[in-house]
Structure formats: structure tokens, C-alpha cells
Design an enzyme around this catalytic site. Sequence first.
Site, PDB file in Angstrom:
ATOM      1  N   ARG A  63      11.165  25.504 -16.869  1.00 26.37           N
ATOM      2  CA  ARG A  63      11.959  24.392 -16.305  1.00 26.37           C
ATOM      3  C   ARG A  63      12.306  23.300 -17.258  1.00 26.37           C
ATOM      4  O   ARG A  63      13.289  22.580 -17.413  1.00 26.37           O
ATOM      5  CB  ARG A  63      11.059  23.855 -15.318  1.00 26.37           C
ATOM      6  CG  ARG A  63      11.262  24.744 -14.115  1.00 26.37           C
ATOM      7  CD  ARG A  63      10.409  24.159 -13.045  1.00 26.37           C
ATOM      8  NE  ARG A  63      10.779  25.137 -11.698  1.00 26.37           N
ATOM      9  CZ  ARG A  63      11.370  25.117 -10.712  1.00 26.37           C
ATOM     10  NH1 ARG A  63      12.263  23.997 -10.729  1.00 26.37           N
ATOM     11  NH2 ARG A  63      11.505  25.869  -9.671  1.00 26.37           N
TER      12      ARG A  63
ATOM     13  N   ARG B 157      18.178  22.257  -8.101  1.00 27.29           N
ATOM     14  CA  ARG B 157      17.012  22.478  -8.630  1.00 27.29           C
ATOM     15  C   ARG B 157      15.911  21.573  -8.606  1.00 27.29           C
ATOM     16  O   ARG B 157      16.394  20.231  -8.747  1.00 27.29           O
ATOM     17  CB  ARG B 157      17.288  22.585 -10.067  1.00 27.29           C
ATOM     18  CG  ARG B 157      18.145  23.716 -10.700  1.00 27.29           C
ATOM     19  CD  ARG B 157      17.785  25.034 -10.227  1.00 27.29           C
ATOM     20  NE  ARG B 157      16.710  25.459 -11.287  1.00 27.29           N
ATOM     21  CZ  ARG B 157      15.895  26.585 -10.948  1.00 27.29           C
ATOM     22  NH1 ARG B 157      16.241  27.462  -9.867  1.00 27.29           N
ATOM     23  NH2 ARG B 157      14.882  26.849 -11.756  1.00 27.29           N
TER      24      ARG B 157
ATOM     25  N   LEU C 116      13.460  18.953 -10.140  1.00 26.80           N
ATOM     26  CA  LEU C 116      13.067  18.696 -11.672  1.00 26.80           C
ATOM     27  C   LEU C 116      11.630  18.327 -11.944  1.00 26.80           C
ATOM     28  O   LEU C 116      10.956  17.730 -10.925  1.00 26.80           O
ATOM     29  CB  LEU C 116      14.096  17.343 -11.689  1.00 26.80           C
ATOM     30  CG  LEU C 116      15.598  17.741 -11.779  1.00 26.80           C
ATOM     31  CD1 LEU C 116      16.306  16.453 -11.477  1.00 26.80           C
ATOM     32  CD2 LEU C 116      16.108  18.569 -13.266  1.00 26.80           C
TER      33      LEU C 116
ATOM     34  N   ASN D 252      19.811  10.568  -6.061  1.00 25.75           N
ATOM     35  CA  ASN D 252      20.152  11.923  -5.074  1.00 25.75           C
ATOM     36  C   ASN D 252      20.962  11.649  -3.940  1.00 25.75           C
ATOM     37  O   ASN D 252      20.461  10.664  -3.531  1.00 25.75           O
ATOM     38  CB  ASN D 252      18.752  12.711  -5.239  1.00 25.75           C
ATOM     39  CG  ASN D 252      19.299  14.028  -4.550  1.00 25.75           C
ATOM     40  OD1 ASN D 252      20.158  14.774  -4.903  1.00 25.75           O
ATOM     41  ND2 ASN D 252      18.504  14.496  -3.336  1.00 25.75           N
TER      42      ASN D 252
ATOM     43  N   HIS E 145      20.794  13.210  -0.247  1.00 27.28           N
ATOM     44  CA  HIS E 145      20.315  14.484   0.529  1.00 27.28           C
ATOM     45  C   HIS E 145      20.775  14.266   2.112  1.00 27.28           C
ATOM     46  O   HIS E 145      21.082  13.203   2.457  1.00 27.28           O
ATOM     47  CB  HIS E 145      18.695  13.865   0.706  1.00 27.28           C
ATOM     48  CG  HIS E 145      18.004  14.876   1.479  1.00 27.28           C
ATOM     49  ND1 HIS E 145      17.561  16.021   0.848  1.00 27.28           N
ATOM     50  CD2 HIS E 145      17.633  15.007   2.851  1.00 27.28           C
ATOM     51  CE1 HIS E 145      16.840  16.876   1.907  1.00 27.28           C
ATOM     52  NE2 HIS E 145      16.827  16.153   2.914  1.00 27.28           N
TER      53      HIS E 145
ATOM     54  N   GLU F 186       8.787  11.923  -8.944  1.00 24.25           N
ATOM     55  CA  GLU F 186       8.212  13.026  -9.048  1.00 24.25           C
ATOM     56  C   GLU F 186       8.252  13.855  -7.655  1.00 24.25           C
ATOM     57  O   GLU F 186       8.015  15.002  -7.411  1.00 24.25           O
ATOM     58  CB  GLU F 186       7.042  13.203  -9.652  1.00 24.25           C
ATOM     59  CG  GLU F 186       7.302  12.718 -11.301  1.00 24.25           C
ATOM     60  CD  GLU F 186       6.055  12.373 -12.105  1.00 24.25           C
ATOM     61  OE1 GLU F 186       4.788  13.133 -11.790  1.00 24.25           O
ATOM     62  OE2 GLU F 186       5.971  11.697 -13.185  1.00 24.25           O
ATOM     63  N   GLY F 187       7.696  12.918  -6.571  1.00 23.26           N
ATOM     64  CA  GLY F 187       7.598  13.483  -5.307  1.00 23.26           C
ATOM     65  C   GLY F 187       9.035  14.143  -4.624  1.00 23.26           C
ATOM     66  O   GLY F 187       9.795  13.217  -4.752  1.00 23.26           O
ATOM     67  N   VAL F 188       9.388  15.098  -4.394  1.00 21.74           N
ATOM     68  CA  VAL F 188      10.404  15.601  -3.859  1.00 21.74           C
ATOM     69  C   VAL F 188      10.952  14.788  -2.512  1.00 21.74           C
ATOM     70  O   VAL F 188      10.115  14.765  -1.717  1.00 21.74           O
ATOM     71  CB  VAL F 188      10.525  17.322  -3.327  1.00 21.74           C
ATOM     72  CG1 VAL F 188      11.941  17.475  -2.906  1.00 21.74           C
ATOM     73  CG2 VAL F 188      10.104  18.109  -4.635  1.00 21.74           C
TER      74      VAL F 188
END
Length: 199
Positions: free
Chosen positions: A68, A94, A96, A110, A112, A148-150
Amino acid sequence: MASKIGLAVLISGGGSNLQALIDACRDPAYPAEIRLVISNIADAYGVERAKKAGIPALVVSHKDFASREEFEQAMITEMEKYPIDLVCQAGFMRILTPLFVKHWEGRLINIHPSLLPKGKGTHGLKVHTKILGDGETESGCTIHYVTEGVDEGDIILQRSVPVLSDDTPETLAARVLEQEHIAYPEAVKLLATQYLTGK
Ligand code: GAR
């Protein structure tokens, strides 16, 4: 002072949100311009949309890299060829790693298709299946910073829609998508204006 910030848009599919950004950027007064589009999927229709608009568009396929991180570093290398101030994930499917997220920290956003934190950790039609399964009466979309946390970064903007009793994941997705096309250009305008005015 520059009058526009530079955007990179990351896509994986149809690119209707990319199109909404392309359309918004056509207004000379809009404070952003798209400098690069990257798709991780070779035949994503969004690549055609970018090319039709005369925007540099590249395919960087995750399948061509052993890890990745190598995939993400290849995207970073391409993006650094342009003056990019803000990176917009628009249907980019994807997750990240910290390598990419830290590199663009505070400059990576992003969209959503739900009112986060509802629908967190799912994507595409699965989000709407979950919202219907949870018996929600309202859904919508969220533009948020990527951390970092989705699906956990700070929320920039949300727009809501009603959930109807006869909704299927597809009908709900279509209602939400209409709002996404308004929300994403609005959120980018907000951040670009803050950036350009230093506020
Ligand atoms: C959009 O609904 C977007 O919110 C969603 O994928 C769709 C892409 O459509 N993104 C996610 O689910 C990410 N978690 P588009 O390619 O037509 O813009």
C-alpha cells in the site's frame, strides 16, 4: 495573493462528484482549480470526465505495487509535480495508510454518503443498506478531513435528506448523491476561501 487554490482529486469510479467539482471550477470566481485527477482504476469513467475538461488525469493502479505504501508513494510523487493545496477523495475506494495521511495532514478531505458517524466504516451501496437496516429516518452526506482512523476526521460540512419508507439502497443513494454534488463544491469553496484569506 493567489486567487485560486490547487486541487488534486482522487477517484475510483464514475466520478460524478469529480464532475460537480469540475463544473464549480468553471466559474471564474470559484476559488479553486483542479490541477490533477488520479484514479486507481484503469477504466473509471471519471478519467474520461477529467480528460474532456482538459485536466491532467492519471491512472495509478494499486495492483502495480507490492505494498500500500509503495502505491501511495507513487501517487505522492505524481501529485508533487503540481502545486497542490488540497486533496479531495471523491469516491476513492482505497483506505489510505499513515504514510499518505500524514503527508497531506490537514489538506486531505473525503466525501462520505451518510451523516457520519452513522454509516461509518462502510462504502458505496453498503452505506445505504446499513442506514436502512438501522431504521434511520434521515441520511445525507459528510465532507470531512481524512485522518488515520477511517471516517473519523473532523467534519467540515453535512447535508441531509429524508429516508422514505419505500427506499431501497439504490433510491436512497440517488437522493444522497444529489446533495453530494452540492456539498462537495461548497466545502471546497469554504476551505479555499479560508486558505486564501488566511482565516
Ligand atoms: C459517492 O456516493 C461517494 O460518497 C461514495 O462513493 C460514491 C462515488 O460516486 N464514497 C464512499 O462510499 C467512500 N467511503 P462518484 O464516483 O459518482 O463520485
